[in-house]
Design a protein around this motif. Structure first.
Motif, short mmCIF file in Angstrom:
data_model
loop_
_atom_site.label_atom_id
_atom_site.label_comp_id
_atom_site.label_asym_id
_atom_site.label_seq_id
_atom_site.Cartn_x
_atom_site.Cartn_y
_atom_site.Cartn_z
N GLN A 185 1.77 15.57 -0.22
CA GLN A 185 2.23 17.01 -0.57
C GLN A 185 2.27 17.99 0.52
OE1 GLN A 185 -1.49 17.80 -3.40
NE2 GLN A 185 -2.16 16.26 -2.12
N ASN A 186 2.52 17.32 1.41
CA ASN A 186 2.66 18.18 2.83
C ASN A 186 4.11 18.48 2.93
OD1 ASN A 186 -0.01 18.16 3.24
ND2 ASN A 186 0.00 16.42 5.02
N ILE A 187 4.33 19.47 3.63
CA ILE A 187 5.77 20.19 3.92
C ILE A 187 6.21 20.25 5.30
CG2 ILE A 187 5.77 21.61 1.81
CD1 ILE A 187 5.03 24.08 3.67
N ASP A 188 5.36 19.58 6.02
CA ASP A 188 5.64 19.67 7.50
C ASP A 188 6.55 18.54 8.23
OD1 ASP A 188 3.83 17.24 7.67
OD2 ASP A 188 2.03 18.39 7.86
N GLY A 189 6.81 17.28 7.51
CA GLY A 189 7.60 16.48 8.08
C GLY A 189 7.15 15.56 8.79
N VAL A 228 -5.39 10.43 1.42
CA VAL A 228 -6.03 10.91 2.77
C VAL A 228 -5.81 12.37 2.95
CG1 VAL A 228 -5.68 10.36 5.36
CG2 VAL A 228 -5.07 8.91 3.95
N GLY A 229 -6.91 12.92 3.34
CA GLY A 229 -6.72 14.38 3.37
C GLY A 229 -6.24 15.41 2.39
N SER A 230 -6.75 14.91 0.99
CA SER A 230 -6.36 15.82 -0.08
C SER A 230 -7.41 16.13 -0.81
CB SER A 230 -5.43 14.90 -0.95
OG SER A 230 -5.08 15.92 -2.09
N ALA A 264 1.06 -1.23 -0.12
CA ALA A 264 0.04 0.05 0.03
C ALA A 264 1.02 1.21 0.05
CB ALA A 264 -1.03 -0.06 1.06
N VAL A 265 0.30 2.34 -0.65
CA VAL A 265 1.06 3.57 -0.60
C VAL A 265 0.13 4.61 -0.31
CG1 VAL A 265 2.25 5.13 -2.03
CG2 VAL A 265 2.83 2.83 -2.38
N ALA A 266 0.56 5.46 0.65
CA ALA A 266 -0.45 6.50 1.11
C ALA A 266 -0.23 7.74 0.26
CB ALA A 266 -0.34 6.75 2.59
N PHE A 267 -1.26 8.48 -0.21
CA PHE A 267 -0.90 9.52 -0.80
C PHE A 267 -1.83 10.75 0.08
CE2 PHE A 267 -2.61 13.17 -3.55
CZ PHE A 267 -1.47 13.29 -4.21
N THR A 268 -1.00 11.64 0.75
CA THR A 268 -1.47 12.57 1.68
C THR A 268 -1.53 13.80 1.27
OG1 THR A 268 0.46 12.61 3.04
CG2 THR A 268 -0.84 10.66 3.52
N GLY A 269 -2.63 14.67 1.82
CA GLY A 269 -2.49 16.05 1.64
C GLY A 269 -2.77 16.94 3.05
#
Ligand code: NAD
Length: 264
Positions: A105-109, A205-207, A22-27
């Motif tokens: 897509q997040n920049i928060d680490g 998730v969350g995008s 599985a690969v998560a793609f998050t926003g």
């Protein structure tokens, strides 16, 4: 787990349990429960800063925009956000051999802090700064290679320099994020495409799935044969091609679902 209208909880648990890559793609929505607002939340960053001011070209052209950007970054890190149950659940899924990594897509680490690896950051990271050169053109950084943790910028600003320059070559220094009007970092999209193309399940998730080209990555996963689950608190343009859509909050849905999948 509380059932939500249209929410096939056993279906989600089964998809997670049977996945191997599985690969998560998050926003931004995966981090709102950590206290980092997304673009549209009331009080969110973009209700107080005008996005048209924060393009790559404006950053290069204006010392005032650069000074405002350092202030904005300081605000971003001020409340010391920590990973929430959704970030942790994705890391646990990986640790248990069901997942192969995260594209964000997040920049928060926060995925790295939760323990996920690899984490492909398609829009870069706010946790580092980089030299972008003296006069970069066409939205492309042209720096000398200097990088430093984001705290470097804070220290310079605190020491009285509102617009710190590269200590190696004197170029402009910017957060290592992809600004509006900036080219994506070379190789990163390729890395994301490779990861998603090998996935058996894509968990978006969350995008809002509206920011391209990043939002095309789940589509590429589906084309390569992966199932698609979308977990978001509002409809997205990709709902129609998903195997399962869960309308809910990321941490509230993923935390219990992953725990149950790993128990069974
Ligand atoms: P977006 O703001 O366009 O969409 C976020 C989506 O998540 C929305 O549909 C929203 O309704 C939903 N959402 C919010 N909270 C949620 C929750 N708890 N559970 C489930 N869904 C939730 O964000 P995006 O799609 O990531 O794209 C916008 C850009 O914003 C990205 O490029 C990203 O770089 C940038 N951004 C990043 C951060 C961060 O690093 N945390 C924060 C703000 C913006």
């Amino acid at each position: 787990m509380q059932a939500m209208p249209g929410y096939d909880a056993p279906g989600l648990v089964e998809l997670l349990r049977t996945s191997r890559r599985a690969v998560a793609f998050t926003g931004a929505g995966i981090s709102t429960e950590s206290g980092i607002p997304d673009f549209r939340s009331p009080g969110g960053v973009w209700t107080r800063y005008d996005p048209s001011e924060y393009t790559f070209d404006r950053y290069v052209a204006s010392a005032q925009v650069r000074a405002n950007s350092w202030a904005m970054r300081r605000e971003f890190f001020a409340h010391n956000a920590q990973p929430n149950a959704a970030h942790r659940a994705l890391a646990q899924l990986e640790e248990a051999g069901h997942a192969a990594g995260v594209i964000t897509q997040n920049i928060d680490g926060l995925h790295q802090l939760a323990g996920s690896s690899p984490v492909v950051e398609v829009h870069g990271t706010a946790r580092e700064v980089m030299c972008i050169g003296l006069a970069p053109r066409d939205g492309t950084p042209d720096g000398c290679g200097f990088t430093a943790p984001y705290t470097w910028g804070e220290e310079q600003v605190e020491a009285g320099d509102p617009d710190p320059h590269c200590p190696v070559c004197g170029g402009l220094v910017k957060s290592a994020t992809v600004s509006f009007g900036q080219m994506l970092f070379p190789g990163v999209v390729q890395q994301a495409v490779e990861l998603v193309s090998a996935a058996d399940l894509v968990i978006a998730v969350g995008s809002s799935l509206q920011v391209f080209p990043a939002a095309d990555l789940p589509v590429q996963g589906v084309k390569a044969g992966a199932a698609l689950v979308i977990i978001n608190d509002e409809p997205t343009p990709l709902d129609g091609i998903a195997d399962l859509v869960v309308r809910g909050r990321a941490a509230e849905v993923l935390g219990p679902a992953v725990a149950e999948a790993l128990e069974s």
